[in-house]
Design an enzyme around this catalytic site. Structure first.
Site, short mmCIF file in Angstrom:
data_model
loop_
_atom_site.label_atom_id
_atom_site.label_comp_id
_atom_site.label_asym_id
_atom_site.label_seq_id
_atom_site.Cartn_x
_atom_site.Cartn_y
_atom_site.Cartn_z
N ASP A 1 -0.16 19.39 18.24
CA ASP A 1 0.43 20.57 18.89
C ASP A 1 1.15 21.48 17.92
OD1 ASP A 1 -0.64 19.69 21.23
OD2 ASP A 1 1.25 19.11 22.16
N HIS B 1 0.81 -1.21 0.00
CA HIS B 1 0.00 0.00 0.00
C HIS B 1 0.85 1.27 0.00
CE1 HIS B 1 -3.41 2.55 1.78
NE2 HIS B 1 -3.93 2.01 0.68
N LYS C 1 3.20 4.46 -1.11
CA LYS C 1 3.30 5.40 -2.24
C LYS C 1 4.61 6.15 -2.08
CE LYS C 1 -1.30 4.67 -1.74
NZ LYS C 1 -1.99 4.12 -0.57
N ASP D 1 17.34 9.11 -7.88
CA ASP D 1 18.75 9.14 -7.51
C ASP D 1 18.88 9.22 -5.99
OD1 ASP D 1 19.46 8.98 -10.19
OD2 ASP D 1 19.43 11.15 -10.46
N LYS E 1 -4.19 10.57 4.77
CA LYS E 1 -3.82 9.77 5.93
C LYS E 1 -2.77 10.58 6.69
CE LYS E 1 -3.43 7.21 2.52
NZ LYS E 1 -4.61 7.53 1.67
N HIS F 1 -8.95 11.09 0.80
CA HIS F 1 -8.00 9.98 0.71
C HIS F 1 -6.79 10.21 1.60
CE1 HIS F 1 -5.25 7.07 -1.43
NE2 HIS F 1 -6.37 6.38 -1.39
#
Length: 413
Positions: free
Chosen positions: A321, A134, A136, A141, A316, A314
């Protein structure tokens, strides 16, 4: 809706240790750029591909053959033609709609393409089918890396093409890029050997990066099924338990376990404001209604819940603080925290955190629909039954995956 324009209180805390729960270290000297939605993300990775000199790693759950996917594929092809080694890892389930002829053409163009768990037949049940790749991640380089929640798919949706998916990624320049590169390389090599394509496992010797970093501290966290099973969850819990003023969470899927819910409730009892922005549109019915099963108990504990209904959420992410922030692929649900391969960035920086907190609060203010405890508790009984039924089915799926932590068994989770 409610006004959330007030600033974060000035009381601050800092990590005095250089390690997060789970053992990952903060690395200083980085430049971090927050990218909201594909509108900012895709031009940034395309520009990075066009600067590549030696190697590109791209690892994504979804790779679509829409206009965005074709644009990314074309940029990768340009890099191959310059002699750059391009390694693309996609998930077999998430990228199941990528046509075989496109995969074949990518390989014939010189792109090294591997598929994580390609067997997805519904007629062949295996426990491991629920364990997905899952992450991404993009690494170019030793110069720049991208970590976040954005797949290779256009922002628009069929139901509302004008409203982009709400999501984030971070561009990283500086010493932390090397840790991200090594993680991507290790997973790639492991899959190459497992796929009996050992020629793809070779490693390229890269020159030291000449890209200047910055002054920000960040850590790169993984979740896998070997050494890093709880690193992302543990980092969340560590930050929540130290929070002094405000916790902002935005998640597409939010099904925290008992320990996580207790940590949030404990923060509220200490006087910390806890705000959760969740998916308001129905994308996947089972997950959507399972999340709602927890609304009543969360609201009763003083946690503020808002639903994002402008488009599909979508993201996450979290900000605590006004200086601790995390952006990545991991939802707060059993599939992300207990099953899938995930990657998150954790940032400890007041400038980055304060800006991110302002962005999230503005989104909640303008596009968040507040769920009030009184009205929620008056929901029809059949809706609450359906929510708990969905929640139970998701827990059953987690059990069938063969992964239940010992302390979860002890608590009945």
């Amino acid at each position: 809706m409610i006004d959330m324009s007030q600033g974060t209180p000035h009381r601050r805390w800092r990590y005095r240790a250089q390690r997060l729960a789970g053992g990952s270290s903060f690395v200083a000297g980085n430049q971090l750029t927050l990218l909201q939605n594909g509108q900012a993300y895709f031009p940034a990775i395309e520009a990075a591909f066009d600067r590549a000199r030696h190697e590109i790693h791209l690892q994504t759950y979804i790779y679509e053959n829409d206009a965005t996917g074709q644009r990314v594929t074309t940029a990768l092809r340009r890099a191959v033609l310059r002699g750059v080694r391009v390694c693309v890892l996609i998930d077999g389930f998430g990228s199941r709609n990528l046509p075989p002829e496109v995969r074949k053409r990518m390989r014939s163009d010189g792109v090294n393409l591997l598929i994580y768990r390609p067997e997805i037949s519904p007629w062949t049940f295996r426990r491991k089918r629920l364990r997905r790749m899952h992450r991404k991640i993009v690494v170019v380089d030793r110069d720049i890396a991208f970590v976040g929640g954005i797949n290779i798919i256009g922002d628009g949706t069929a139901s509302d093409a004008r409203a982009p998916r709400y999501d984030y990624a971070v561009a990283v320049e500086g010493p932390l890029v090397e840790a991200i590169r090594l993680a991507a390389q290790r997973l790639w090599s492991r899959l190459a050997w497992r796929s009996l394509r050992k020629e793809l496992a070779r490693r390229v010797e890269l020159p030291t990066s000449t890209v200047a970093g910055g002054s920000m501290s960040a850590a790169f966290l993984l979740r896998d099924n070997v050494r890093h099973r709880r690193d992302i969850e543990a980092a969340y819990l560590q930050a929540i338990r130290q929070a002094q003023s405000e916790i902002l969470l935005a998640h597409a899927y939010f099904l925290p376990g008992l320990e996580f819910r207790h940590a949030l409730a404990g923060a509220v009892r200490r006087g910390v404001r806890v705000v959760v922005l969740l998916q308001g549109k129905v994308e996947y019915r089972l997950e959507h209604y399972a999340v709602q099963a927890l609304y009543g108990s969360l609201l009763d504990k003083g946690i503020e819940i808002y639903e994002y209904r402008k488009s599909f959420l979508h993201a996450k992410v979290a900000v605590i603080d006004g200086h601790w922030a995390t952006i990545g692929s991991s939802n707060i649900d059993p599939f992300s925290l207990l099953l899938s391969l995930e990657a998150n960035l954790v940032v400890d920086d007041e400038v980055f955190g304060a800006r991110f907190a302002r962005m999230l609060k503005e989104t909640v203010k303008t596009d968040g629909w507040r769920i009030e405890a009184k009205s929620w508790n008056q929901q029809p009984a059949y809706l609450r039954f359906f929510s708990w039924l969905s929640y139970g089915l998701l827990r059953l799926m987690r059990g069938l995956s063969g992964y239940v932590r010992e302390n979860d068994r002890a608590r009945g989770e």
